[in-house]
Design an enzyme around this catalytic site. Structure first.
Site, short mmCIF file in Angstrom:
data_model
loop_
_atom_site.label_atom_id
_atom_site.label_comp_id
_atom_site.label_asym_id
_atom_site.label_seq_id
_atom_site.Cartn_x
_atom_site.Cartn_y
_atom_site.Cartn_z
N TRP A 163 -29.26 -8.95 42.59
CA TRP A 163 -28.88 -7.89 43.29
C TRP A 163 -30.05 -6.97 43.85
O TRP A 163 -30.98 -6.76 43.04
CB TRP A 163 -28.44 -7.08 42.31
CG TRP A 163 -27.95 -5.60 42.73
CD1 TRP A 163 -28.79 -4.54 42.54
CD2 TRP A 163 -26.69 -5.13 43.35
NE1 TRP A 163 -27.93 -3.29 43.07
CE2 TRP A 163 -27.06 -3.81 43.71
CE3 TRP A 163 -25.66 -5.64 43.79
CZ2 TRP A 163 -26.09 -2.75 44.16
CZ3 TRP A 163 -24.62 -4.82 44.41
CH2 TRP A 163 -24.91 -3.39 44.51
N ASP B 152 -31.48 0.02 47.02
CA ASP B 152 -32.33 1.08 47.64
C ASP B 152 -33.72 0.31 47.89
O ASP B 152 -34.37 -0.05 47.09
CB ASP B 152 -32.60 2.29 47.03
CG ASP B 152 -31.31 2.79 46.52
OD1 ASP B 152 -30.25 2.47 46.95
OD2 ASP B 152 -31.35 4.04 45.81
N GLN C 273 -34.76 -1.54 44.45
CA GLN C 273 -33.89 -1.45 43.15
C GLN C 273 -33.50 -2.88 43.28
O GLN C 273 -32.88 -3.36 44.13
CB GLN C 273 -32.84 -0.43 43.50
CG GLN C 273 -33.16 1.01 43.64
CD GLN C 273 -33.69 1.68 42.18
OE1 GLN C 273 -32.80 1.79 41.38
NE2 GLN C 273 -34.99 1.48 41.91
N TRP D 126 -24.90 -4.45 40.29
CA TRP D 126 -25.82 -3.30 39.90
C TRP D 126 -25.89 -3.33 38.53
O TRP D 126 -24.78 -3.58 37.91
CB TRP D 126 -25.09 -1.97 40.45
CG TRP D 126 -26.35 -0.82 40.44
CD1 TRP D 126 -27.09 -0.52 41.25
CD2 TRP D 126 -26.18 -0.10 39.15
NE1 TRP D 126 -27.81 0.54 40.71
CE2 TRP D 126 -27.33 0.89 39.35
CE3 TRP D 126 -25.58 0.03 37.92
CZ2 TRP D 126 -27.56 2.08 38.66
CZ3 TRP D 126 -25.89 1.15 37.03
CH2 TRP D 126 -26.90 2.10 37.49
N1 DQQ Z 1 -29.60 4.24 43.82
C1 DQQ Z 1 -29.16 5.58 44.07
C2 DQQ Z 1 -30.21 6.51 43.85
C3 DQQ Z 1 -30.63 5.88 42.57
C4 DQQ Z 1 -30.63 4.51 42.79
C5 DQQ Z 1 -28.76 5.44 45.69
C6 DQQ Z 1 -30.00 3.66 41.45
O1 DQQ Z 1 -29.70 7.71 43.82
O2 DQQ Z 1 -31.82 6.42 42.22
O3 DQQ Z 1 -28.28 4.22 46.07
O4 DQQ Z 1 -30.27 2.37 41.58
#
Ligand code: DQQ
Length: 474
Positions: A30, A33, A49, A57
């Site tokens: 996965w 961001d 991320q 996620w």
């Molecule tokens: N993804 C969100 C953010 C957070 C992150 C936006 C968590 O607000 O920090 O897609 O994976």
């Protein structure tokens, strides 16, 4: 499952027909961001991320890749992982990277037992490995008296002797907001108040991933508001610790780009990457073993008409391989497709249309020979709507089928120049240097590789069509 070596994971997934070949994505599993974008000693660093265990996620890590040319990326070890018992025990969420007097420093959101708080990590080996600041978190609580819906995602910059940061937040009944802080050292932070508050009805209740930066003589604020599920850009003035928006728009009304981040590179360019999420079910993502793609790097520029200029980074031309050009084609509803010789799922297609009296015109990609599958990129003259129609993109019920886009007003005689990047399941459309649409498609047929031009309800001229086969970045 996590593979031992990134290269082995890439190899294992290389033959997936939906997996992009020239857009960045992790070796497996996965990604969401982009984080920590920074140009450091000639290297572009892209963090992201990442859940390295599954294609969904989950506990957030920071994946990491590096590039010298903005095109080819090398995987580096995971930069941040949750520390059991630490301020980030439940996840290392989004943030940025800064040069703190020569020390590369990450500012990210540590999540623990539902609390979201700013944390730091530094590197002393050229951004390869990261050490967390032992005093994390560096801000213990959101501002007193604010019932915030979130307190996360960091945009940090220097002004004189001080650091400033805005943190994404929002208060139900008030709206999304960015909270402004100042610090002499990135460790001690003083709260200065909200730098901008939006109307909840129009701009959501919680702003994720704020990015505030100068562009020309203005400032731009990017926000990804909950529950809008898209990114807005605001152009305005930042003065006296307040950002005042003068205009705003959808950054990318294709329905797939979210949580973008920008960086200023050594050439002084403002570059943007965004997360392109999938358009298929969780089950399909898990079965594929990967999910999430990074957009191509986009160069942002100020424009005289007040809009945000957006263009693909010129470095991407290095990916262009075999090329064909057509000139001065007049299209009517009965014209045979002039591009019938084109075949591909990794292409760049640039077309300059000169609108005639056609009601709609554009191009189709990933077309099956008898039209069983096709994706239409079209301009509707009466409504000025530029859209991607994927109602017939895939015979697979699990793939999203819809029509998305936005208004791009053209002067009556002005051409429409489309630069379309097709990369397996990814489509990125750039139009007239100020409009982008990103989409995801999942054709099922191995022969859905055709490209066509079309006109409806009249004539349109294609002054120039350039088609390149695109190379792979790994
Ligand atoms: N993804 C969100 C953010 C957070 C992150 C936006 C968590 O607000 O920090 O897609 O994976």
């Amino acid at each position: 499952m996590q593979d031992q070596l990134p290269s082995a994971a890439r190899q294992r997934l290389a033959h997936d027909p939906h997996r992009p070949q020239y857009h960045f994505l992790p070796p497996a599993n996965w990604m969401n961001d982009p984080n920590g974008l920074i140009h450091w000693q000639g290297e572009y660093h892209l963090f992201y991320q990442h859940n390295p265990e599954r294609a969904t996620w989950g506990p957030m890590h920071w994946g990491h890749a590096v590039s010298r040319d903005l095109v080819h990326w090398e995987d580096l070890p995971i930069a941040l992982a949750p520390t059991p018992g630490g301020a980030d025990a439940d996840g290392c969420w989004s943030g940025c990277a800064v040069d703190h007097d020569g020390v590369p420093t990450l500012v990210y959101t540590g999540v623990h037992e539902g609390r979201q708080r700013p944390c730091l990590a530094v590197s002393d080996d050229g951004l390869r490995t990261w050490r967390k600041y032992p005093g994390n978190p560096v801000i213990a609580e959101p501002p007193a008296g604010l019932e915030v819906l979130g307190f996360r995602d960091h945009c940090v910059w220097r002004e004189g002797a001080n650091w400033y940061q805005v943190i994404g937040s929002g208060v139900r009944g008030m709206g999304g907001m960015i909270l402004l802080y100042r610090s002499p050292d990135l460790v001690h932070w003083e709260y200065l108040g909200p730098a901008c508050v939006g109307s909840e009805d129009e701009m959501g209740e919680m702003w994720e991933c704020p990015d505030l930066f100068p562009l020309g003589d203005r400032h731009v604020l990017l926000i990804s508001p909950i529950p809008l599920g898209k990114t807005l850009y605001c152009i305005g003035v930042y003065a006296n610790h307040r950002f005042t928006p003068h205009m705003r728009g959808d950054l990318d009304p294709g329905g797939h780009l979210y949580a973008p981040q920008t960086m200023r590179d050594a050439q002084g360019r403002r570059l943007l990457w965004g997360w392109l999420w999938e358009g298929r079910t969780r089950e399909a993502q898990l079965a594929a073993g990967w999910a999430g793609v990074m957009s191509l790097p986009r160069v942002l520029t100020p424009r005289a008409d007040g809009r945000l200029g957006m263009a693909p980074a010129p470095e991407l031309r290095a990916l262009r391989e075999s090329h064909r050009r057509w000139e001065d084609i007049v299209l009517t509803p009965s014209t045979a497709n002039p591009l019938r010789a084109v075949d591909g799922d990794a292409l760049e297609i640039e077309v300059e249309f000169e609108p005639g009296d056609a009601a709609q015109f554009g191009l189709q990609v990933r077309c099956a020979p008898e039209g069983q599958e096709e994706t239409r990129i079209f301009y509707d003259v009466a409504t000025h709507f530029l859209g991607v129609d994927r109602t017939r993109s895939s015979l697979d019920d699990a793939a999203t089928r819809d029509l998305r886009g936005g208004v791009l007003a053209l002067d009556p005689a002005a051409p429409l120049v489309l630069d379309v990047f097709l990369d397996h399941s990814v489509i990125e459309v750039y139009a007239n240097g100020c409009f982008c649409l990103s989409s995801r498609i999942y054709p099922t047929r191995s022969d859905s590789r055709g490209v066509a031009l079309f006109a409806r309800g009249g004539r349109v001229a294609a002054r120039r069509v350039d088609v390149w086969q695109m190379g792979a970045i790994w």
